[in-house]
Design a protein around this motif. Structure first.
Motif, mmCIF file in Angstrom:
data_model
loop_
_atom_site.group_PDB
_atom_site.id
_atom_site.type_symbol
_atom_site.label_atom_id
_atom_site.label_comp_id
_atom_site.label_asym_id
_atom_site.label_seq_id
_atom_site.Cartn_x
_atom_site.Cartn_y
_atom_site.Cartn_z
ATOM 1 N N PRO A 1 -11.633 6.029 10.169
ATOM 2 C CA PRO A 1 -11.766 7.267 9.673
ATOM 3 C C PRO A 1 -12.153 7.527 8.135
ATOM 4 O O PRO A 1 -13.038 8.520 8.295
ATOM 5 C CB PRO A 1 -10.519 8.116 9.272
ATOM 6 N N LEU B 1 -18.027 15.367 17.386
ATOM 7 C CA LEU B 1 -18.218 17.192 16.569
ATOM 8 C C LEU B 1 -19.091 17.360 15.671
ATOM 9 O O LEU B 1 -19.436 18.190 15.799
ATOM 10 C CB LEU B 1 -16.283 17.001 16.257
ATOM 11 N N VAL C 1 -16.222 7.662 9.256
ATOM 12 C CA VAL C 1 -16.003 8.543 9.787
ATOM 13 C C VAL C 1 -16.260 9.872 8.730
ATOM 14 O O VAL C 1 -17.582 10.551 8.053
ATOM 15 C CB VAL C 1 -15.856 9.209 10.959
ATOM 16 N N GLY C 2 -15.652 9.811 7.370
ATOM 17 C CA GLY C 2 -15.764 10.911 6.346
ATOM 18 C C GLY C 2 -16.762 10.626 5.436
ATOM 19 O O GLY C 2 -17.319 11.556 4.698
ATOM 20 N N ASP D 1 -13.851 11.397 17.957
ATOM 21 C CA ASP D 1 -14.380 12.293 18.410
ATOM 22 C C ASP D 1 -14.191 13.329 17.763
ATOM 23 O O ASP D 1 -15.822 14.230 17.746
ATOM 24 C CB ASP D 1 -12.443 13.724 18.765
ATOM 25 N N TYR D 2 -14.183 12.863 15.815
ATOM 26 C CA TYR D 2 -14.367 13.922 14.755
ATOM 27 C C TYR D 2 -16.532 13.434 14.576
ATOM 28 O O TYR D 2 -16.679 14.246 14.216
ATOM 29 C CB TYR D 2 -13.896 13.546 13.337
ATOM 30 N N GLU E 1 -9.522 8.968 17.255
ATOM 31 C CA GLU E 1 -9.131 10.657 15.973
ATOM 32 C C GLU E 1 -11.024 10.623 15.930
ATOM 33 O O GLU E 1 -12.006 11.962 16.111
ATOM 34 C CB GLU E 1 -8.161 10.094 15.220
ATOM 35 N N SER E 2 -11.591 9.053 15.013
ATOM 36 C CA SER E 2 -12.081 9.303 14.932
ATOM 37 C C SER E 2 -13.685 9.685 15.890
ATOM 38 O O SER E 2 -14.460 9.788 14.961
ATOM 39 C CB SER E 2 -12.137 7.861 13.865
#
Lengths: 324, 357
Positions: free
Chosen positions: A123, A164, A126-127, A160-161, A157-158
């Protein structure tokens, strides 16, 4: 749009051989008990990190890794003195000796994060990519993860983000079959496919034989090309294989967790030996020996250097300013 | 007097932070929704744009790490979780990564993330929607942990954490959203350049020092007001706004005058904030005139039923009871007046509160 990027096989060979040589010197010197931190060596897994490293622009791109990060650090062009300093626990380490082997974080090299909690850097990457998007920057963010990390919930979760927000992030799965000593067959349902998982989250996905140097080079070129042209996340999965033990300097075949003969078969079909032949230069052994000699000199220099700490270093850099 | 609510105060603090530092962003599940995190983020996306204030998937583990990655890339993100307990899904990221990042990179990188965690209480919130966990987050070196207890400190905490260079955890008590506050007070805070103090002295007096944090501060104030008005007894109330790094300078200054300590603790006693305060005082040179008093949550999960939950929380009336003993007041009528005005714990922050969450 930038032009097509290419990886010269000779460059790839040199980078991968340097990684292997450093890891083998660490393995050779580990018994001196001067590098007193857990080491997760990357021998056998050099090609993929080296290939990504060659197309990595440390001024605009970012990379995240995990516990087995030496190859990523070196592939990106990380500084050997800073790396040995970190492993030896000295103040000139890339993290001032406070991180150790599992935290070879070096902003100049572009390795923005490396942490041993499996999946935890996913994550973050991703951030990082999302911040780039918000700030209008077009750098690519790479995150290296193993097949074990794809089992962590945060991976899904990552994905998907990232989809998105249409982020420039590459999930590089280095599938070396084992999470510590536990084989993939005991961890994943037989039909579980990280490509399908990625696609189901809206992330493009492609796999390649990580032992074939031209295949790896081709897919890495294609991945970076696409990522520079268009912000859209992608998962790339490579088969790879770790020759040494999960953590430490030794061969661990005696533990019997790998099927008999599997390790030997992998060592025999060594991609780097094959590449040396294909390039028709000096032999693999000759090249490796020469690089290892240079690296031993650097290691000894780092070992002999003082730790360089002064009083107060234990407490420094906990908070940014003075906190009353 | 023109008034505003605590949730409007929070919203202004967020607006002021977003306006004063363009690196700040705010995200979390619900920030764009019609309720806007209890009114605290209403219409902020319209005001600042989707690049500054935005929704997330229901993915707290990723969100906690995504915020770290954003911080490493140069932003100052704030993540909002509508209950503290959801942050536990991202606890690893908060305590292993954010808390340690500056130290383990020896200052090469920092992690200016703020985790804004909202504490539920009352209206049957129950075992998993009503915990503060200040002491849990307060345990880790590298994190700055805040539990503001008044609208003023709430404003200051939110605004200063959002622009801070270090990782911050805010334990934001939802009941503070309902507190009414004079617009002028917040107006002057908004233009003030004063930074957030780690502790605030709310009242003065010689009888004792009451230490609290979070919503306990408002309850202790209620007790002290009644004591002053009905019995003429005055004590000092010190609100700890910052749990970590803990700064007990004000508490110790007060104790040298009063010599008596009551800690009104909205957490469990064991390994908790109150126990920490008492331990630090015991280890200091201060000599107390009486044994310290620790009022805290009963050692059980908070049950949903208000008939049980009200007794699980510490009673502000118990602050008054102890102070009346110290003041040698035994007039039953007077005691009844003092305690009557303080009242017993209820399960709503104000009479206007009608649920549902």
């Amino acid at each position: 749009m930038t032009g097509r990027v290419t990886i010269e096989l000779l460059d790839l060979y040199r980078s991968a051989m340097r990684i292997r040589a450093v890891e083998l010197v660490i393995a050779e010197k580990y018994d001196e008990q001067e590098m007193r931190c857990p080491v997760h060596l990357s021998v056998g897994q050099e090609i993929v990190p080296a290939a990504f490293g060659l197309l990595f622009d440390s001024k605009r791109d970012a990379c995240f890794s995990a516990h087995r990060n030496h190859a990523h650090y070196l592939g990106l062009g990380g500084d050997l003195t800073a790396m040995f300093g970190e492993l030896l626990g000295k103040s000139f380490g890339c993290a001032g000796g406070k991180g150790g082997s599992m935290h070879l974080i070096d902003l100049a090299a572009g390795l923005k994060g490396a942490v041993p909690i499996v999946g935890s850097s996913i994550p973050m990457a991703v951030g990082y990519a999302h911040a780039n998007k918000i700030l209008g920057k077009d750098g690519v963010t790479l995150v290296f993860l193993g097949d074990g990390a794809t089992e962590e919930g945060v991976f899904s979760e990552s994905l998907d983000y990232a989809a998105l927000h249409a982020l420039r992030v590459v999930f590089v799965v280095e599938a070396n079959r084992y999470s510590v000593y536990t084989p993939i067959s005991k961890r994943q349902f037989v039909g579980r496919d990280v490509l399908e998982i990625s696609k189901a989250h809206g992330v493009d996905a492609v796999a390649a034989n990580g032992f074939s140097v031209p295949t790896v080079a081709g897919l890495v070129e294609q991945t970076i090309d696409r990522m520079r042209a268009k912000a859209r996340p992608v998962t790339v999965r490579f088969d790879t294989y770790r020759w040494l033990e999960h953590c430490g300097p030794n061969d661990d075949d005696s533990l019997g967790y790998r099927p008999q003969g599997e390790l030997n078969e992998q060592v025999e079909r060594c991609s780097l030996k094959q590449l040396a032949k294909d390039l028709s230069g000096p032999s693999y052994e000759e090249t490796l020996g020469a690089i290892m000699d240079e690296i031993r000199v650097e290691y000894d220099r780092c070992k002999q250097a003082g730790d360089g700490y002064s009083s107060g270093d234990l407490f420094s850099n906990l908070y940014g300013g003075e906190v009353s | 007097m023109r008034e505003m609510t605590g949730s409007e105060v929070v919203r202004f603090a967020i607006i002021d932070a977003l306006e004063c530092d363009e690196k700040t962003v705010l995200f979390g599940l619900g920030v764009e929704d019609p309720k806007g995190i209890f009114g605290t983020t209403l219409s902020l996306t319209e005001k600042f744009g989707l690049g500054r204030v935005f929704e997330t998937p229901t993915a707290e583990s990723a969100s906690s790490g995504i915020a770290i990655g954003m911080a490493l890339a140069g932003l100052k993100p704030t993540v909002t979780y509508q209950r503290v307990e959801f942050a536990l899904l991202g606890f690893e990221q908060i305590v292993n990564q954010a808390a340690k990042w500056r130290y383990m990179t020896n200052g090469a990188a920092s992690c200016p993330v703020t985790y804004r965690l909202i504490i539920g209480k009352g209206w049957g919130q129950g075992p998993q929607h009503s915990q503060g966990l200040e002491s849990v987050f307060g345990h880790f070196p590298g994190l700055k942990v805040f539990a503001p207890g008044s609208p003023e400190s709430l404003y200051h905490t939110i605004r200063s954490c959002m622009v801070d260079e270090d990782p911050c955890v805010i334990l934001e008590h939802r009941w503070l959203h309902h507190v009414k506050v004079c617009r002028n007070v917040i107006g002057s805070l908004r233009v003030s350049t004063k930074s957030l103090a780690p502790a605030i002295k709310h009242t003065s007096g010689g009888l004792a020092t009451v230490v609290s944090y979070g919503i306990g501060t408002m309850e202790a104030l209620r007790a002290l007001k009644s004591l002053r008005e009905h019995a003429g007894v005055e004590a000092e109330l010190v609100e700890l706004t910052r749990m970590n790094p803990l700064d007990l300078t004000l508490v110790k200054e007060s104790l040298t005058k009063t010599g008596r300590l009551i800690v009104f603790d909205h957490g469990w006693a064991q390994y908790g904030v109150g126990s920490e305060v008492i331990a630090k005082v015991a280890l200091s040179d201060i000599e107390l005139r009486d044994k310290p008093v620790h009022l805290h949550i009963a050692p059980v999960p908070i049950p949903s039923s208000r008939f049980l939950a009200n007794d699980a929380y510490p009673q502000p009336a118990d602050i008054a009871r102890k102070m009346l003993v110290w003041a040698s007041i035994d007039d039953e009528h007077l005691i009844g007046q003092v305690l009557g005005e303080i009242g017993l714990n209820t399960d709503v922050p104000s009479e206007s509160f009608k649920g549902p969450f």
